[in-house]
Design a protein around this motif. Structure first.
Motif, PDB file in Angstrom:
ATOM      1  N   MET A   1      15.335  18.619  17.429  1.00 49.00           N
ATOM      2  CA  MET A   1      14.830  18.592  18.788  1.00 49.00           C
ATOM      3  C   MET A   1      15.895  19.137  19.735  1.00 49.00           C
ATOM      4  O   MET A   1      17.026  18.681  19.701  1.00 49.00           O
ATOM      5  CB  MET A   1      14.494  17.147  19.177  1.00 49.00           C
ATOM      6  CG  MET A   1      13.856  16.997  20.542  1.00 49.00           C
ATOM      7  SD  MET A   1      13.897  15.273  21.132  1.00 49.00           S
ATOM      8  CE  MET A   1      13.371  14.368  19.692  1.00 49.00           C
ATOM      9  N   ASN A   5      15.021  18.498  25.506  1.00 45.04           N
ATOM     10  CA  ASN A   5      13.793  17.766  25.156  1.00 45.04           C
ATOM     11  C   ASN A   5      14.105  16.306  24.879  1.00 45.04           C
ATOM     12  O   ASN A   5      13.401  15.393  25.326  1.00 45.04           O
ATOM     13  CB  ASN A   5      13.145  18.383  23.918  1.00 45.04           C
ATOM     14  CG  ASN A   5      12.792  19.842  24.093  1.00 45.04           C
ATOM     15  OD1 ASN A   5      13.492  20.583  24.770  1.00 45.04           O
ATOM     16  ND2 ASN A   5      11.710  20.267  23.471  1.00 45.04           N
ATOM     17  N   GLY A  41       8.249  16.256  20.866  1.00 48.57           N
ATOM     18  CA  GLY A  41       7.700  17.033  19.764  1.00 48.57           C
ATOM     19  C   GLY A  41       7.482  18.504  20.069  1.00 48.57           C
ATOM     20  O   GLY A  41       7.058  19.264  19.191  1.00 48.57           O
ATOM     21  N   HIS A  42       7.783  18.922  21.305  1.00 52.75           N
ATOM     22  CA  HIS A  42       7.593  20.329  21.677  1.00 52.75           C
ATOM     23  C   HIS A  42       8.543  21.202  20.862  1.00 52.75           C
ATOM     24  O   HIS A  42       9.739  20.929  20.766  1.00 52.75           O
ATOM     25  CB  HIS A  42       7.841  20.508  23.170  1.00 52.75           C
ATOM     26  CG  HIS A  42       7.568  21.884  23.676  1.00 52.75           C
ATOM     27  ND1 HIS A  42       6.322  22.472  23.609  1.00 52.75           N
ATOM     28  CD2 HIS A  42       8.376  22.813  24.258  1.00 52.75           C
ATOM     29  CE1 HIS A  42       6.372  23.681  24.128  1.00 52.75           C
ATOM     30  NE2 HIS A  42       7.617  23.911  24.516  1.00 52.75           N
ATOM     31  N   SER A  43       8.011  22.257  20.289  1.00 50.24           N
ATOM     32  CA  SER A  43       8.802  23.060  19.355  1.00 50.24           C
ATOM     33  C   SER A  43       9.852  23.917  20.048  1.00 50.24           C
ATOM     34  O   SER A  43      10.856  24.288  19.441  1.00 50.24           O
ATOM     35  CB  SER A  43       7.876  23.954  18.522  1.00 50.24           C
ATOM     36  OG  SER A  43       7.079  24.764  19.371  1.00 50.24           O
ATOM     37  N   ASP A  45      12.560  24.854  23.490  1.00 49.01           N
ATOM     38  CA  ASP A  45      13.504  24.193  24.387  1.00 49.01           C
ATOM     39  C   ASP A  45      12.908  24.180  25.789  1.00 49.01           C
ATOM     40  O   ASP A  45      12.564  25.224  26.347  1.00 49.01           O
ATOM     41  CB  ASP A  45      14.831  24.954  24.375  1.00 49.01           C
ATOM     42  CG  ASP A  45      15.956  24.186  25.052  1.00 49.01           C
ATOM     43  OD1 ASP A  45      15.672  23.321  25.893  1.00 49.01           O
ATOM     44  OD2 ASP A  45      17.121  24.459  24.727  1.00 49.01           O
ATOM     45  N   ALA A 361       0.699  25.669  13.487  1.00 48.34           N
ATOM     46  CA  ALA A 361       2.092  25.327  13.177  1.00 48.34           C
ATOM     47  C   ALA A 361       2.287  25.116  11.686  1.00 48.34           C
ATOM     48  O   ALA A 361       3.323  25.498  11.118  1.00 48.34           O
ATOM     49  CB  ALA A 361       2.495  24.070  13.948  1.00 48.34           C
ATOM     50  N   SER A 536       2.870  15.784  16.566  1.00 52.69           N
ATOM     51  CA  SER A 536       3.004  16.973  17.397  1.00 52.69           C
ATOM     52  C   SER A 536       3.405  18.123  16.484  1.00 52.69           C
ATOM     53  O   SER A 536       3.796  17.905  15.328  1.00 52.69           O
ATOM     54  CB  SER A 536       4.071  16.771  18.480  1.00 52.69           C
ATOM     55  OG  SER A 536       5.360  16.746  17.894  1.00 52.69           O
ATOM     56  N   THR A 537       3.340  19.332  17.002  1.00 47.74           N
ATOM     57  CA  THR A 537       3.708  20.480  16.170  1.00 47.74           C
ATOM     58  C   THR A 537       5.180  20.425  15.775  1.00 47.74           C
ATOM     59  O   THR A 537       5.545  20.762  14.653  1.00 47.74           O
ATOM     60  CB  THR A 537       3.419  21.791  16.916  1.00 47.74           C
ATOM     61  OG1 THR A 537       4.117  21.794  18.173  1.00 47.74           O
ATOM     62  CG2 THR A 537       1.924  21.961  17.184  1.00 47.74           C
ATOM     63  N   GLY A 538       6.033  19.959  16.674  1.00 42.22           N
ATOM     64  CA  GLY A 538       7.456  19.881  16.366  1.00 42.22           C
ATOM     65  C   GLY A 538       7.773  18.894  15.270  1.00 42.22           C
ATOM     66  O   GLY A 538       8.753  19.054  14.533  1.00 42.22           O
ATOM     67  N   HIS A 539       6.944  17.853  15.145  1.00 43.80           N
ATOM     68  CA  HIS A 539       7.199  16.831  14.125  1.00 43.80           C
ATOM     69  C   HIS A 539       7.028  17.356  12.706  1.00 43.80           C
ATOM     70  O   HIS A 539       7.519  16.740  11.755  1.00 43.80           O
ATOM     71  CB  HIS A 539       6.257  15.643  14.316  1.00 43.80           C
ATOM     72  CG  HIS A 539       6.584  14.797  15.508  1.00 43.80           C
ATOM     73  ND1 HIS A 539       5.727  13.832  15.989  1.00 43.80           N
ATOM     74  CD2 HIS A 539       7.666  14.778  16.326  1.00 43.80           C
ATOM     75  CE1 HIS A 539       6.269  13.260  17.043  1.00 43.80           C
ATOM     76  NE2 HIS A 539       7.446  13.817  17.268  1.00 43.80           N
TER      77      HIS A 539
END
Length: 582
Positions: A1, A5, A41-43, A45, A361, A536-539
């Motif tokens: 992360m 964020n 979780g936002h992919s 920055d 994703a 989320s996509t970042g997860h």
């Protein structure tokens, strides 16, 4: 992360907690909690994003976007500072205790003037909670367990926090003039569940530019000590980072030494002594002559001692040294072996990203298959219904057809995460469950059942012919919830007998099934599913922490069902027809 964020998500979460603590609107607090999850979780920055771009993050409206913009510009936001001023010092620390919510924490302060976990512990032991409104006979016992859990995790951070910090440090040091090599070592390299401090090792002739790169990091709020061979900083998250710079010729021996663990290193040094050798962070030496034998690579060090190279995740003195001497180390599962993710969520329940974004994703990760497993209706706050789930199934089917028409190789699976009730039953009947491709079943409530009852609960779920995976089997959350009490040998036997996989949940706050139990489960014949439990996509990127945990449990690709080709996985999910089972 990304660091921005992480900081914004933490402050939004704190704001939500303070809203609840000060009697604010519960729905508003929940909106900030959801926004915090979305930002975390936002992919990408968020630093430098415009207000309009911030509002494109799910759950981030105009007001929250303005606050996030304040955070990236100033490190905080005005509304949070106002709320902080309304909360007595120390009360927020009470909310870190598992099982103690914001309102109860404020009540303890107002009625008993308790303002720290230590004061609460003393009050419980003195019997001062007796008769306090809202605190029942077992409240003191639960809070004491929570305080113990908080103390046990004191000074340690989650694996992802340590990893992301270490990666930023390594990138900065590698870019410094004269740096030849740089890697992180220590417990992080061994994928320990939590990390006390970060050890970074670098090779260079002149250490000064490397040390300057470390102390010049924006997150380096304190230089603890600095010298030509070692510099230590403390980050804004309170994490200590130690950078050691050594000659390149000593790289392998130093990396082996500073990776540890201490117990593993002791065993390896004992082998060296028996061979009339001396092993240190500087190299492997002949004891009689003092001559250097090998030191440049870890592989050379282990090989000269008659051992196979030991993967860092296994270096805990749990039999890996003996296995390395016999040449019997397993070929561990690796990130590249994972073909799909079998436990993920969308914004239909408590995820923050829509179905299409999660699928895109997953496709970007190169998966061969991907399962959507939103919550079932017994988790009431998620407001799931059969009609909503069937509508999602149709959307998944259409998305799958679109992928196939575009020549995309990823197969979509429609699943659900069921709730295991105290009696072991799950949300829907067998006929409805038959429509899912995969069913994960998890404990989400009644965490304090007696051991025997909890064991029966989980075994009943295993025996359900529609349940494929037991999700986060011990239901723990670091610093928030202890493991449930269950007879693990009985659970492992039931999983093996019924063809039910146990999950290695990759969320850094869970890492459940813990590595300490994975080998026993594998030896009992259990198969595993390493899943991100992404909201989320970042997860989705958390998968690597699950793989690291699986490596600590000595798992191979054959032990993990989501490394298998789709036809073999499909047979396993049919429960009872897996040809690999006896």
């Amino acid at each position: 992360m990304p660091q921005a964020n992480e900081a914004a998500a933490a402050l939004l979460t704190e704001y939500a907690e303070l809203l609840l603590m000060t009697g604010g609107d519960r729905l508003r607090a929940r909106a900030y909690e959801k926004a915090a999850r979305a930002v975390a979780g936002h992919s990408g920055d968020i630093a430098g994003l415009s207000p309009a771009a911030l509002q494109r993050i799910p759950g981030v409206g105009k007001s929250i976007a303005e606050k996030v913009g304040e955070v990236t510009a100033t490190g905080t936001f005005a509304a949070l500072e106002l709320l902080r001023a309304d909360v007595p010092d120390g009360v927020l620390a009470l909310t870190r205790i598992p099982a103690l919510g914001p309102k109860r924490a404020l009540q303890l302060f107002e009625e008993l003037q308790i303002r720290s976990p230590a004061e609460l512990k003393a009050a419980i032991e003195a019997g001062r909670l007796a008769g306090l409104r809202g605190f029942g006979p077992k409240s003191g016992e639960k809070l004491l367990r929570g305080i113990e859990l908080l103390e046990a995790d004191g000074g340690r951070v989650l694996l992802n926090v340590a990893a992301e910090t270490a990666e930023r440090v390594v990138a900065a040091v590698r870019a410094a003039a004269g740096c030849v090599r740089c890697e992180y070592a220590g417990s992080l390299r061994r994928w320990r569940e939590t990390v006390g401090d970060v050890d970074v090792l670098a090779a260079a002739q002149d250490s000064a530019p490397l040390m300057a790169a470390l102390t010049g990091l924006p997150e380096a709020v304190e230089v603890i000590g600095s010298g030509p061979t070692k510099t230590s900083i403390r980050t804004s998250a309170g994490l200590q980072v130690d950078l050691r710079v050594i000659p390149l010729d000593a790289w392998g021996a130093a990396l082996q030494y500073f990776t540890g663990s201490q117990a593993h290193n002791v065993r390896v040094r004992e082998i060296a002594v028996r061979q009339k050798l001396k092993l240190s962070e500087y190299g492997l030496f002949d004891t009689a002559t003092g001559d250097l034998i090998v030191s440049r690579t870890e592989h050379e060090v282990y090989r000269r001692l008659g051992m196979a190279w030991v993967p860092p995740a296994m270096r805990e003195d749990t039999g890996e040294v003996q296995a390395a001497l016999r040449g019997e180390l397993p070929a561990l599962v690796a990130d590249g072996d994972i073909r799909g993710d079998l436990h993920t969520h969308t914004d239909l329940t408590d995820g923050v990203a829509p179905l299409a974004d999660m699928v895109a994703a997953a496709r970007a990760r190169g998966y061969a298959y991907y399962a959507i497993t939103d919550h079932a209706p017994d988790l009431v706050m998620q407001r799931m219904t059969a009609e909503k789930m069937l509508a999602q199934r149709e959307r998944v089917r259409r998305l799958g057809e679109q992928l196939a028409a575009a020549g995309e190789p990823m197969t979509l699976l429609h699943g659900t995460e069921l709730n295991i009730a105290p009696d072991g039953s799950v949300d829907w009947d067998a006929d409805f469950l038959a429509g899912f491709d995969v069913c994960v079943a998890s404990v989400h409530s009644h965490f304090d059942l007696p051991r025997a009852q909890m064991t029966r609960r989980l075994i009943a779920a295993c025996e359900n012919p529609r349940v494929n995976i037991i999700g986060h089997p011990l239901a723990r959350k670091f610093g928030r919830r202890p493991e449930i009490e269950v007879d693990l040998p009985e659970l492992f036997a039931a999983c093996a007998a019924t063809g039910t996989a146990l999950e290695v949940n990759a969320h850094p706050a869970r890492l459940d099934l813990p590595s300490a139990h994975i080998r026993a489960a594998r030896d009992a014949g259990v198969k595993f599913s390493i899943d991100s439990d992404a909201h989320s996509t970042g997860h989705l990127a958390n998968m690597r922490y699950g793989v690291g945990t699986a490596q600590r449990g000595w798992l191979t690709p054959d032990d993990v069902i989501n490394t298998w080709p789709l036809p073999r996985l499909t047979q396993f999910l049919a429960k009872g027809s897996d040809p690999s089972r006896p």
